[in-house]
Design a protein around this motif. Structure first.
Motif, PDB file in Angstrom:
ATOM      1  N   PRO A 128       1.018  -1.139   0.036  1.00 46.84           N
ATOM      2  CA  PRO A 128       0.020  -0.068  -0.230  1.00 46.84           C
ATOM      3  C   PRO A 128       1.022   1.304   0.109  1.00 46.84           C
ATOM      4  O   PRO A 128       1.976   1.218   0.761  1.00 46.84           O
ATOM      5  N   PRO A 129       0.551   2.271  -0.744  1.00 46.36           N
ATOM      6  CA  PRO A 129       1.216   3.471  -0.799  1.00 46.36           C
ATOM      7  C   PRO A 129       1.250   4.155   0.757  1.00 46.36           C
ATOM      8  O   PRO A 129       0.277   4.070   1.442  1.00 46.36           O
ATOM      9  N   ILE A 130       2.190   4.942   0.953  1.00 45.74           N
ATOM     10  CA  ILE A 130       2.455   5.790   2.205  1.00 45.74           C
ATOM     11  C   ILE A 130       1.733   6.977   2.198  1.00 45.74           C
ATOM     12  O   ILE A 130       1.475   7.526   1.116  1.00 45.74           O
ATOM     13  N   GLY A 131       1.007   6.922   3.311  1.00 49.17           N
ATOM     14  CA  GLY A 131       0.253   8.170   3.418  1.00 49.17           C
ATOM     15  C   GLY A 131      -1.370   8.162   2.805  1.00 49.17           C
ATOM     16  O   GLY A 131      -2.095   9.243   2.686  1.00 49.17           O
ATOM     17  N   ARG A 132      -1.746   6.782   2.134  1.00 51.38           N
ATOM     18  CA  ARG A 132      -3.083   6.884   1.456  1.00 51.38           C
ATOM     19  C   ARG A 132      -3.853   6.002   2.566  1.00 51.38           C
ATOM     20  O   ARG A 132      -3.520   5.007   2.728  1.00 51.38           O
ATOM     21  N   GLN A 133      -5.136   6.691   2.687  1.00 50.03           N
ATOM     22  CA  GLN A 133      -5.956   6.254   3.502  1.00 50.03           C
ATOM     23  C   GLN A 133      -7.095   5.676   3.172  1.00 50.03           C
ATOM     24  O   GLN A 133      -7.515   6.306   1.989  1.00 50.03           O
ATOM     25  N   LYS A 134      -7.832   4.857   3.606  1.00 49.07           N
ATOM     26  CA  LYS A 134      -8.968   4.154   3.055  1.00 49.07           C
ATOM     27  C   LYS A 134     -10.160   5.108   3.247  1.00 49.07           C
ATOM     28  O   LYS A 134     -10.299   5.633   4.289  1.00 49.07           O
ATOM     29  N   PRO A 135     -10.915   5.497   2.172  1.00 49.60           N
ATOM     30  CA  PRO A 135     -12.088   6.413   2.273  1.00 49.60           C
ATOM     31  C   PRO A 135     -13.123   5.915   3.182  1.00 49.60           C
ATOM     32  O   PRO A 135     -13.247   5.001   3.460  1.00 49.60           O
ATOM     33  N   GLN A 136     -13.651   7.110   4.147  1.00 47.70           N
ATOM     34  CA  GLN A 136     -14.696   6.760   5.088  1.00 47.70           C
ATOM     35  C   GLN A 136     -15.967   6.314   4.475  1.00 47.70           C
ATOM     36  O   GLN A 136     -16.222   6.763   3.224  1.00 47.70           O
ATOM     37  N   GLY A 137     -16.741   5.498   5.052  1.00 47.41           N
ATOM     38  CA  GLY A 137     -17.919   5.032   4.345  1.00 47.41           C
ATOM     39  C   GLY A 137     -18.066   3.486   4.149  1.00 47.41           C
ATOM     40  O   GLY A 137     -17.178   2.884   4.485  1.00 47.41           O
ATOM     41  N   PRO A 138     -19.284   3.197   3.876  1.00 46.82           N
ATOM     42  CA  PRO A 138     -19.584   1.859   3.484  1.00 46.82           C
ATOM     43  C   PRO A 138     -19.091   1.385   2.238  1.00 46.82           C
ATOM     44  O   PRO A 138     -19.795   0.855   1.260  1.00 46.82           O
ATOM     45  N   PHE A 139     -17.730   1.218   1.888  1.00 46.72           N
ATOM     46  CA  PHE A 139     -17.224   0.973   0.876  1.00 46.72           C
ATOM     47  C   PHE A 139     -16.510  -0.430   0.882  1.00 46.72           C
ATOM     48  O   PHE A 139     -15.823  -0.810   1.867  1.00 46.72           O
TER      49      PHE A 139
END
Length: 240
Positions: free
Chosen positions: A136-147
């Motif tokens: 996973p890339p550094i500093g990349r967060q999963k978007p919030q929500g039911p995804f």
């Protein structure tokens, strides 16, 4: 009288001297006109070629001036085309002042995220899903929500085609397909093209062809018939 009449008739109506002279004068005038036109055309083509050569040389000179624009003299240091020993600068110096320097080619910068798993919405890669999970890339967060997870979405998007039984089945019927397969197998396993007729009277007139080893100039070989191994006592070194 006939001789005089024939001479008069030929000179007057057949070989007219004055008409022939007039014809030759017209031909000479026409030739002179054609020569003048050809001379003008040749001069025009030569002038056009000279003009093209001059334009090409001028274009090349301008390109060289743009390429060597760094040799232009400054207020502090004189250039190589502006020698202090001359009264006037070189024409190349004046051309360098008038020309514009060449611009550098811009190099295409590669995006650092070109090979990432998260660039699937842009469709920059071919439609193939890699089974190996990249880091996973550094500093990349999963978007919030039911995804759902991105890898799962990509796996569903690029999954292989699963055709129905109607699409996957052949157009021909199984019986015709089996018949074609039997014909191919029979043709592949056939040793010779002569058909075998199991009648006793069919092969009566055929002549027997002996093999090469059984028929020869020096008679029939006895190997394999009378004895298994040929023995030649004359060639023995010892008695045994």
């Amino acid at each position: 009288i006939q001789k005089r009449w024939r001479g008069y008739y030929v000179r007057t109506y057949i070989h007219n001297y004055y008409a022939l002279k007039k014809y030759l004068e017209a031909i000479s005038v026409n030739n002179e006109i054609v020569r003048n036109e050809l001379q003008e055309y040749t001069e025009m083509k030569e002038n056009e070629e000279k003009r093209k050569d001059l334009e090409k040389k001028e274009k090349e000179k301008k390109y060289q001036a743009r390429k060597m624009h760094y040799l232009l003299s400054t207020e502090q240091i004189a250039g190589i085309y502006n020698s202090p020993f001359r009264k006037y600068p070189d024409p190349m110096e004046l051309l360098l002042r008038m020309s514009k320097p060449l611009s550098h080619r811009r190099q295409q910068m590669k995006s650092p995220f070109a090979n990432e798993l998260y660039d699937w919405p842009t469709c920059t890669r071919p439609l193939a899903f890699s089974t190996a999970q990249p880091l996973p890339p550094i500093g990349r967060q999963k978007p919030q929500g039911p995804f759902r997870d991105t890898a799962e979405v990509l796996r569903q998007r690029y999954k292989p085609l699963e055709p129905t039984l109607r699409v996957a089945a052949s157009i021909n019927s199984p019986l015709e397909k089996a018949r074609e397969e039997m014909k191919r197998e029979e043709w592949r396993n056939r040793i010779h093209d002569n058909e075998f007729l199991p009648f006793s009277s069919y092969h009566k007139n055929e002549k027997y062809e002996p093999s090469i080893h059984r028929s020869g100039k020096y008679g029939q070989e006895t190997y394999g018939v009378k004895h298994f191994r040929e023995v030649q006592p004359k060639k023995w070194v010892a008695d045994k």
